[in-house]
Design an enzyme around this catalytic site. Structure first.
Site, PDB file in Angstrom:
ATOM      1  N   ASP A   1       0.815  -1.217   0.000  1.00 22.46           N
ATOM      2  CA  ASP A   1       0.000   0.000   0.000  1.00 22.46           C
ATOM      3  C   ASP A   1       0.844   1.260   0.000  1.00 22.46           C
ATOM      4  O   ASP A   1       2.062   1.216   0.221  1.00 22.46           O
ATOM      5  CB  ASP A   1      -0.955  -0.007   1.209  1.00 22.46           C
ATOM      6  CG  ASP A   1      -0.301  -0.522   2.482  1.00 22.46           C
ATOM      7  OD1 ASP A   1       0.937  -0.558   2.542  1.00 22.46           O
ATOM      8  OD2 ASP A   1      -1.027  -0.879   3.405  1.00 22.46           O
TER       9      ASP A   1
ATOM     10  N   ASN B   1      -7.178  -2.756  14.645  1.00 23.36           N
ATOM     11  CA  ASN B   1      -8.599  -3.006  14.332  1.00 23.36           C
ATOM     12  C   ASN B   1      -8.772  -4.208  13.391  1.00 23.36           C
ATOM     13  O   ASN B   1      -9.851  -4.427  12.847  1.00 23.36           O
ATOM     14  CB  ASN B   1      -9.264  -1.759  13.731  1.00 23.36           C
ATOM     15  CG  ASN B   1      -8.678  -1.365  12.375  1.00 23.36           C
ATOM     16  OD1 ASN B   1      -7.720  -1.973  11.905  1.00 23.36           O
ATOM     17  ND2 ASN B   1      -9.247  -0.351  11.749  1.00 23.36           N
TER      18      ASN B   1
ATOM     19  N   GLU C   1      -9.777  -1.999   5.504  1.00 31.66           N
ATOM     20  CA  GLU C   1     -10.358  -1.666   6.800  1.00 31.66           C
ATOM     21  C   GLU C   1     -11.591  -2.537   7.068  1.00 31.66           C
ATOM     22  O   GLU C   1     -12.167  -3.108   6.132  1.00 31.66           O
ATOM     23  CB  GLU C   1     -10.776  -0.189   6.796  1.00 31.66           C
ATOM     24  CG  GLU C   1      -9.621   0.780   6.612  1.00 31.66           C
ATOM     25  CD  GLU C   1      -8.806   0.995   7.895  1.00 31.66           C
ATOM     26  OE1 GLU C   1      -8.742   0.093   8.746  1.00 31.66           O
ATOM     27  OE2 GLU C   1      -8.234   2.089   8.019  1.00 31.66           O
TER      28      GLU C   1
ATOM     29  N   HIS D   1      -7.178  -4.716  10.524  1.00 30.91           N
ATOM     30  CA  HIS D   1      -6.980  -4.504   9.090  1.00 30.91           C
ATOM     31  C   HIS D   1      -5.701  -5.175   8.614  1.00 30.91           C
ATOM     32  O   HIS D   1      -4.768  -5.371   9.391  1.00 30.91           O
ATOM     33  CB  HIS D   1      -7.023  -3.014   8.713  1.00 30.91           C
ATOM     34  CG  HIS D   1      -5.826  -2.198   9.102  1.00 30.91           C
ATOM     35  ND1 HIS D   1      -5.927  -0.885   9.501  1.00 30.91           N
ATOM     36  CD2 HIS D   1      -4.496  -2.467   9.126  1.00 30.91           C
ATOM     37  CE1 HIS D   1      -4.724  -0.399   9.750  1.00 30.91           C
ATOM     38  NE2 HIS D   1      -3.834  -1.342   9.529  1.00 30.91           N
TER      39      HIS D   1
HETATM   40  C1  F6R Z   1       1.592  -1.484   6.114  1.00 32.19           C
HETATM   41  C2  F6R Z   1       0.238  -2.015   6.233  1.00 32.19           C
HETATM   42  C3  F6R Z   1      -0.541  -1.947   7.491  1.00 32.19           C
HETATM   43  C4  F6R Z   1       0.272  -2.298   8.734  1.00 32.19           C
HETATM   44  C5  F6R Z   1      -0.599  -2.214   9.986  1.00 32.19           C
HETATM   45  C6  F6R Z   1       0.218  -2.402  11.238  1.00 32.19           C
HETATM   46  O1  F6R Z   1       2.101  -1.662   4.801  1.00 32.19           O
HETATM   47  O2  F6R Z   1      -0.268  -2.473   5.256  1.00 32.19           O
HETATM   48  O3  F6R Z   1      -1.627  -2.819   7.394  1.00 32.19           O
HETATM   49  O4  F6R Z   1       0.792  -3.587   8.610  1.00 32.19           O
HETATM   50  O5  F6R Z   1      -1.219  -0.970  10.035  1.00 32.19           O
HETATM   51  O6  F6R Z   1       1.101  -1.328  11.393  1.00 32.19           O
HETATM   52  P1  F6R Z   1       2.256  -1.351  12.470  1.00 32.19           P
HETATM   53  O7  F6R Z   1       3.219  -2.407  12.041  1.00 32.19           O
HETATM   54  O8  F6R Z   1       2.888   0.017  12.374  1.00 32.19           O
HETATM   55  O9  F6R Z   1       1.633  -1.635  13.780  1.00 32.19           O
END
Ligand code: F6R
Length: 246
Positions: free
Chosen positions: A67, A136, A143, A138
């Site tokens: 992403d 959450n 989401e 995701h």
């Molecule tokens: C990042 C991504 C997000 C993260 C998630 C956890 O490329 O796709 O889904 O993996 O938000 O983020 P952290 O690792 O910062 O807790």
């Protein structure tokens, strides 16, 4: 889902790096799906160390990131392109032209997204997809919602995610409200998936992913349907699992 327990972040990162390095050693021209965020940072550091020790090379690897924030260009320090260049790509021998990240400045996000999925398919599909998990539930920027089936596309970020990610920006107002993300359908097409989780704030999401119903309200729960998923997590992230899983 196979669960590999780690004592802490350092051990999780080491185990994850070894898992990825093994994939690349077995198939030097692997197509890797990569993630950003704080979770995989230590994994990239360990992969860089393995590379400098001569234990693994990325010269034939190609990569597709999950992403990118929509509206951030590659030179913005919070863009995922910048993150990947600084924290991994520039420090190993992966060829810049083999690295792919959604274009946060694309004037035509729909056309760009369809092309991104085509490029993944043309590369032969993703051999190993690395994932983190949002508190959450995701994965990538898929989401909580009502449907699972989606490919790469432009999405709105939930307030919860904007708040979680505000720690990387000067203020919450600076967090982009949209992102281009690979969809759950694109992610589920990967041959193998490695998901990482660390810390108490991921414990509820990890429990729901493994023990809850398969429900788009908890996007990561769809991983229950994939035949080859490994979770590497520390004790705190696994702390709420029922005894049969822990
Ligand atoms: C990042 C991504 C997000 C993260 C998630 C956890 O490329 O796709 O889904 O993996 O938000 O983020 P952290 O690792 O910062 O807790």
């Amino acid at each position: 889902m196979k669960i590999i327990k780690a004592r802490d972040y350092v051990e999780m990162s080491r185990k994850a790096a070894h898992y990825i390095a093994a994939q690349v050693l077995l198939k030097p021209n692997s197509v890797l799906g990569l993630a950003t965020g704080s979770t995989p940072l230590g994994t990239y550091q360990e992969l860089i160390r393995l590379y400098h020790n001569g234990e693994v090379s990325f010269i034939q690897v190609s990569s597709f990131n999950l992403d990118e924030y929509y509206s951030l260009g590659p030179n913005h320090p919070q863009s995922y392109r910048y993150f990947m260049d600084e924290n991994f790509f520039k420090q190993v021998d992966i060829q810049a032209e083999n690295t792919h990240i959604p274009d946060g400045l694309s004037p035509n996000p729909d056309g760009f997204s369809a092309d991104y999925d085509r490029q993944i398919a043309n590369a032969g599909g993703i051999d190993l997809q690395l994932l983190g998990i949002g508190s959450n539930g995701h994965i990538a920027f898929n989401e909580p919602g009502k449907v699972f089936s989606a490919q790469t596309r432009l999405v709105d970020l939930k307030e919860h995610t904007i708040e979680d990610n505000a720690r990387f920006f000067d203020s919450k107002d600076e967090v982009p409200r949209q992102a281009i993300t690979m969809g759950l359908k694109s992610i589920l097409s990967a041959k193998r998936i490695l998901i990482l989780a660390c810390g108490e704030n991921k414990a509820d999401a990890v429990k729901a992913m493994l023990e809850g119903p398969i429900d788009p309200a908890l996007p990561a729960s769809i991983l229950q349907l994939h035949p080859n998923v490994t979770l590497i997590a520390d004790e705190k992230a696994l702390g709420k699992l029922s005894s049969s899983n822990s």
